[in-house]
Design a protein around this motif. Structure first.
Motif, short mmCIF file in Angstrom:
data_model
loop_
_atom_site.label_atom_id
_atom_site.label_comp_id
_atom_site.label_asym_id
_atom_site.label_seq_id
_atom_site.Cartn_x
_atom_site.Cartn_y
_atom_site.Cartn_z
N LEU A 1 -8.15 -7.56 9.41
CA LEU A 1 -8.38 -6.40 8.55
C LEU A 1 -8.45 -6.85 7.09
CD1 LEU A 1 -6.06 -3.69 10.13
CD2 LEU A 1 -8.55 -3.63 10.00
N LEU A 2 -9.54 -6.52 6.45
CA LEU A 2 -9.77 -6.80 5.04
C LEU A 2 -9.59 -5.50 4.27
CD1 LEU A 2 -10.95 -8.32 2.54
CD2 LEU A 2 -13.23 -7.78 3.46
N VAL A 3 -8.65 -5.49 3.30
CA VAL A 3 -8.39 -4.29 2.52
C VAL A 3 -9.07 -4.45 1.16
CG1 VAL A 3 -6.64 -2.79 1.49
CG2 VAL A 3 -6.21 -3.90 3.70
N LEU A 4 -9.92 -3.49 0.83
CA LEU A 4 -10.68 -3.49 -0.41
C LEU A 4 -10.35 -2.27 -1.24
CD1 LEU A 4 -14.24 -4.43 0.98
CD2 LEU A 4 -12.65 -5.96 -0.23
N GLU A 5 -10.35 -2.43 -2.57
CA GLU A 5 -10.23 -1.31 -3.49
C GLU A 5 -11.59 -1.07 -4.12
OE1 GLU A 5 -10.05 1.04 -6.93
OE2 GLU A 5 -10.48 -1.11 -7.03
N ARG A 6 -11.99 0.18 -4.12
CA ARG A 6 -13.30 0.52 -4.69
C ARG A 6 -13.27 1.97 -5.16
NH1 ARG A 6 -19.11 -0.01 -1.49
NH2 ARG A 6 -20.40 1.06 -3.06
N GLY A 7 -13.57 2.17 -6.42
CA GLY A 7 -13.65 3.52 -6.95
C GLY A 7 -12.34 4.28 -6.89
N GLY A 8 -11.21 3.58 -7.00
CA GLY A 8 -9.92 4.25 -6.98
C GLY A 8 -9.38 4.53 -5.61
N LEU B 1 0.82 -1.21 0.00
CA LEU B 1 0.00 0.00 0.00
C LEU B 1 0.86 1.26 0.00
CD1 LEU B 1 -2.56 -1.17 2.71
CD2 LEU B 1 -2.97 -1.01 0.25
N ALA B 2 0.49 2.22 -0.85
CA ALA B 2 1.22 3.48 -0.91
C ALA B 2 0.74 4.46 0.15
CB ALA B 2 1.07 4.11 -2.30
N GLU B 3 -0.49 4.30 0.59
CA GLU B 3 -1.05 5.19 1.61
C GLU B 3 -2.00 4.40 2.49
OE1 GLU B 3 -4.74 7.04 -1.05
OE2 GLU B 3 -2.97 8.27 -0.63
N ARG B 4 -2.25 4.94 3.66
CA ARG B 4 -3.10 4.26 4.63
C ARG B 4 -4.54 4.17 4.13
NH1 ARG B 4 -3.77 7.40 10.11
NH2 ARG B 4 -1.50 7.23 9.99
N PRO B 5 -5.13 2.98 4.12
CA PRO B 5 -6.54 2.86 3.73
C PRO B 5 -7.46 3.53 4.74
CG PRO B 5 -5.43 0.73 3.67
CD PRO B 5 -4.53 1.68 4.40
N MET B 6 -8.62 3.94 4.27
CA MET B 6 -9.60 4.55 5.16
C MET B 6 -10.46 3.49 5.82
SD MET B 6 -10.59 7.68 2.63
CE MET B 6 -10.51 6.53 1.26
N ALA B 7 -10.89 3.77 7.03
CA ALA B 7 -11.74 2.84 7.77
C ALA B 7 -13.14 2.86 7.19
CB ALA B 7 -11.76 3.22 9.24
N GLU B 8 -13.69 1.69 6.92
CA GLU B 8 -15.06 1.56 6.42
C GLU B 8 -15.62 0.23 6.88
OE1 GLU B 8 -17.65 2.64 5.12
OE2 GLU B 8 -17.18 4.62 4.33
N THR B 9 -16.93 0.12 6.85
CA THR B 9 -17.61 -1.15 7.08
C THR B 9 -18.44 -1.44 5.84
OG1 THR B 9 -17.71 -0.78 9.47
CG2 THR B 9 -19.19 -2.45 8.56
N MET B 10 -17.92 -2.32 4.99
CA MET B 10 -18.60 -2.64 3.74
C MET B 10 -18.10 -3.99 3.26
SD MET B 10 -16.66 -0.09 1.05
CE MET B 10 -14.95 -0.35 0.59
N ALA B 11 -18.81 -4.57 2.31
CA ALA B 11 -18.44 -5.86 1.73
C ALA B 11 -18.58 -5.80 0.22
CB ALA B 11 -19.30 -6.97 2.31
N ALA B 12 -18.07 -4.71 -0.36
CA ALA B 12 -18.14 -4.52 -1.80
C ALA B 12 -16.84 -3.90 -2.28
CB ALA B 12 -19.32 -3.62 -2.17
N GLY B 13 -16.26 -4.50 -3.31
CA GLY B 13 -15.00 -4.00 -3.86
C GLY B 13 -14.10 -5.17 -4.22
N THR B 14 -12.91 -4.84 -4.67
CA THR B 14 -11.92 -5.85 -5.03
C THR B 14 -11.00 -6.10 -3.85
OG1 THR B 14 -11.96 -5.09 -7.33
CG2 THR B 14 -10.11 -6.46 -6.67
N VAL B 15 -10.83 -7.35 -3.49
CA VAL B 15 -9.98 -7.69 -2.36
C VAL B 15 -8.52 -7.43 -2.72
CG1 VAL B 15 -9.17 -9.53 -0.83
CG2 VAL B 15 -11.59 -9.41 -1.48
N VAL B 16 -7.88 -6.53 -1.96
CA VAL B 16 -6.45 -6.30 -2.10
C VAL B 16 -5.69 -7.35 -1.29
CG1 VAL B 16 -4.56 -4.66 -1.70
CG2 VAL B 16 -6.81 -3.82 -2.44
#
Length: 269
Positions: free
Chosen positions: A229-236, A208-223
């Motif tokens: 901790l589950l890291v997801l990419e969504r909308g850039g 990761l180039a920068e710290r991910p933001m905290a969210e509660t969701m289950a939609a996106g691409t699994v990084v």
């Protein structure tokens, strides 16, 4: 469907479909999902596409021998009847059980969480590497092996008392260090005080180039995942989700239509 658990070691979510007759009619959105009773294991390997909208949240009940026993209580992730506190986690050397039963080799370990939070902990020797991965440790060192859990807890409590070592690292601290590196000098200085049996250096492949933001969701691409901790990419943008915060939610395929915080990097795309 309801999210009824997670696997912080091998990276997965447990989904209960509720109706056993619906086994063939519903499929997880991406990932390698297999069915055992009424519980589906959703593998969170990098690249998996999740497309679930979160609905109401309630008690996740229990999962017993591959079968989910639901609960309608509104408390989440677990109601009082289904909350379980492992009594051994509160032990500092005086057994809190009616009869001590931890008669097997235990490891005392040090774990590093980027950039500079260092933890002392204990676990059964055969589970050492698994336990470290479940916590999302960046580095670790096995420093003592003792004959039972009581002695291990005494050592743990002694090392934590009056030192800069902690016996617990909370999720916000782990999330804050996702894009950071371990302070090599501080870690080396700590290990100089111990006779190290074995060292561990974990790579979770997040890059990761920068710290991910905290969210509660289950939609996106699994990084990827790091502990729970589950890291997801969504909308850039990238988001870090505490999988425990997902437990208890009813889910349906189809992303929730709501605004999400975007990272600064997303605005340039």
């Amino acid at each position: 469907m309801q999210i009824v658990g997670y696997d912080a070691g091998d990276a997965g979510l447990l989904l209960s479909r509720g109706d056993a007759d619906d086994a063939n009619g519903a499929s997880a959105a991406g990932g390698d999902a297999t069915r055992d009773g009424d519980v589906t294991y959703l593998d969170l390997t990098p690249g998996t596409e999740l497309d679930y909208a979160l609905g109401e949240r309630r008690c996740a009940g229990t999962v017993h021998e591959g079968t989910h026993v639901p609960c309608d209580a509104p408390e989440a992730p677990y109601c009082d009847a289904h909350s379980h506190v492992w009594v051994c986690a509160r032990c500092t050397g005086t057994c809190l059980k009616d009869e001590m039963d931890c008669y097997e080799d235990h490891a005392v370990y040090l774990a590093a969480f980027a950039p500079d939070r260092f933890k002392v902990g204990v676990t059964r020797l055969w589970r050492l590497e698994t336990r470290l991965r479940e916590q999302g440790a960046d580095r670790a060192a096995h420093v003592r092996t003792v004959e039972n859990g009581r002695v291990a807890r005494e050592i743990e409590a002694g090392l934590a008392e009056g030192s800069d070592l902690v016996d617990r690292v909370r999720i916000p601290t782990k999330r804050a260090g996702l894009a950071a590196d371990v302070d090599d000098g501080a870690w080396a200085s700590l290990l100089d005080r111990f006779d190290v049996t074995e060292r561990f250096d974990f790579d979770y492949g997040l890059d990761l180039a920068e710290r991910p933001m905290a969210e509660t969701m289950a939609a996106g691409t699994v990084v990827g995942t790091k502990g729970r901790l589950l890291v997801l990419e969504r909308g850039g943008s990238t988001y870090a989700v505490d999988m425990r915060d997902l437990v208890g939610y009813e889910v349906a395929e189809g992303r929730a239509d709501r605004d999400l915080q975007s990272s600064l990097g997303a605005f340039g795309e």
